[in-house]
Design a protein around this motif. Structure first.
Motif, PDB file in Angstrom:
ATOM      1  N   GLU A  55      37.017   1.858  82.340  1.00 24.15           N
ATOM      2  CA  GLU A  55      36.414   2.100  81.026  1.00 24.15           C
ATOM      3  C   GLU A  55      37.289   1.487  79.942  1.00 24.15           C
ATOM      4  O   GLU A  55      38.468   1.184  80.175  1.00 24.15           O
ATOM      5  CB  GLU A  55      36.266   3.608  80.778  1.00 24.15           C
ATOM      6  N   THR A  56      36.710   1.304  78.748  1.00 23.42           N
ATOM      7  CA  THR A  56      37.452   0.790  77.598  1.00 23.42           C
ATOM      8  C   THR A  56      37.759   1.934  76.648  1.00 23.42           C
ATOM      9  O   THR A  56      36.891   2.761  76.360  1.00 23.42           O
ATOM     10  CB  THR A  56      36.631  -0.280  76.843  1.00 23.42           C
ATOM     11  N   ALA A  78      44.715   5.063  82.897  1.00 28.12           N
ATOM     12  CA  ALA A  78      45.992   4.417  82.648  1.00 28.12           C
ATOM     13  C   ALA A  78      46.844   4.318  83.902  1.00 28.12           C
ATOM     14  O   ALA A  78      47.647   3.400  84.043  1.00 28.12           O
ATOM     15  CB  ALA A  78      46.754   5.184  81.562  1.00 28.12           C
ATOM     16  N   HIS A  79      46.680   5.272  84.827  1.00 28.00           N
ATOM     17  CA  HIS A  79      47.525   5.327  86.017  1.00 28.00           C
ATOM     18  C   HIS A  79      46.776   4.745  87.216  1.00 28.00           C
ATOM     19  O   HIS A  79      45.979   5.427  87.867  1.00 28.00           O
ATOM     20  CB  HIS A  79      47.969   6.762  86.284  1.00 28.00           C
ATOM     21  N   ILE A  80      47.034   3.459  87.467  1.00 24.49           N
ATOM     22  CA  ILE A  80      46.384   2.710  88.541  1.00 24.49           C
ATOM     23  C   ILE A  80      47.459   2.198  89.486  1.00 24.49           C
ATOM     24  O   ILE A  80      48.558   1.827  89.056  1.00 24.49           O
ATOM     25  CB  ILE A  80      45.573   1.524  87.981  1.00 24.49           C
ATOM     26  N   SER A 145      48.689   8.042  91.726  1.00 26.07           N
ATOM     27  CA  SER A 145      47.892   7.396  90.691  1.00 26.07           C
ATOM     28  C   SER A 145      46.499   7.996  90.653  1.00 26.07           C
ATOM     29  O   SER A 145      45.973   8.458  91.671  1.00 26.07           O
ATOM     30  CB  SER A 145      47.804   5.889  90.953  1.00 26.07           C
ATOM     31  N   GLU A 146      45.896   7.981  89.461  1.00 26.81           N
ATOM     32  CA  GLU A 146      44.527   8.488  89.351  1.00 26.81           C
ATOM     33  C   GLU A 146      43.561   7.598  90.114  1.00 26.81           C
ATOM     34  O   GLU A 146      42.628   8.075  90.765  1.00 26.81           O
ATOM     35  CB  GLU A 146      44.119   8.563  87.884  1.00 26.81           C
ATOM     36  N   LEU A 147      43.775   6.273  90.036  1.00 26.91           N
ATOM     37  CA  LEU A 147      42.919   5.302  90.711  1.00 26.91           C
ATOM     38  C   LEU A 147      43.778   4.420  91.596  1.00 26.91           C
ATOM     39  O   LEU A 147      44.765   3.842  91.142  1.00 26.91           O
ATOM     40  CB  LEU A 147      42.172   4.444  89.692  1.00 26.91           C
TER      41      LEU A 147
END
Length: 233
Positions: A55-56, A78-80, A145-147
């Protein structure tokens, strides 16, 4: 090919992907061109995946060289983390890193498929250890990480990517995007059932079946061996 792939599976219809995949299949394509084609297909498929998976968000304001103020934007989450599956996953890493607007951690998973049972064997894992509560603490860099974005060129039987998903889920990620160049229909369906609400699969193409060796038919051969000139080892 069966048109009833699970809803969390996305197969590219980009004409350039189809043409480049056709070139990649050829036994006459050398290691250098194989690396280039994998990179280019990964770039296109990665663009398609990240357009849906990120997302932006507005981050503030800045000034152009002419002195005009504009609103700055970044991507979320933000956490990838990028997770290449050794060794062939390294061939897709640069492409995905170039697409992301900022550097992200890279955590390698080393897996090979046992030749008789086709079951994955993990021989390397550099996911950072963390306390049980760290996955929900975004201020802790050691947390999950979230993603997580898995990069692995081939999904054949599906065993390897299923094992990678289980490992990342145990680590604490909340969402996974899996990027591949080519998959078999059966392997992709099997992998898609591992965590259907948490994983989205994006692939350049799908072939109908695997052979008795667990290789995709017609497929592209062993990408790792083609990349590193170890065919017939």
């Amino acid at each position: 090919m069966d048109n009833t792939l699970p809803p969390n599976v996305h197969v590219s219809t980009h004409p350039c992907v189809r043409a480049k995949l056709s070139q990649l299949r050829s036994s006459s394509t050398n290691a250098r061109d194989t690396k280039t084609l994998v990179h280019e297909i990964a770039t296109i498929v990665g663009c398609e995946a990240l357009a849906h998976g990120l997302e932006t968000v507005q981050t503030g304001t800045d000034t152009t060289p002419l002195g005009y103020t504009y609103s700055t934007e970044d991507t979320a989450p933000a956490h990838i983390a990028l997770v290449p599956i050794l060794r062939s996953g390294l061939s897709m890493l640069d492409a995905v890193q170039a697409l992301l607007p900022a550097p992200v951690p890279v955590h390698h998973l080393g897996m090979y498929r046992e030749k008789t049972t086709f079951q994955p064997v993990e021989y390397y894992n550099n996911l950072p250890y963390h306390k049980p509560s760290a996955a929900t603490d975004t201020s802790d860099a050691s947390g999950a990480s979230e993603l997580a974005i898995i990069v692995d060129p081939i999904i054949a039987t599906g065993s390897t990517v299923c094992a990678a998903i289980d490992t990342l889920r145990d680590w604490g990620v909340t969402r996974i995007i899996s990027l591949s160049i080519l998959a078999s229909e059966g392997g992709l369906k099997r992998a898609a059932e591992t965590w259907p609400e948490g994983v989205e699969f994006w692939v350049g193409g799908v072939d109908a079946e695997t052979d008795e060796r667990g290789m995709i038919k017609p497929g592209v051969g062993d990408i790792g061996d083609r990349l590193f000139l170890t065919v017939g080892k």
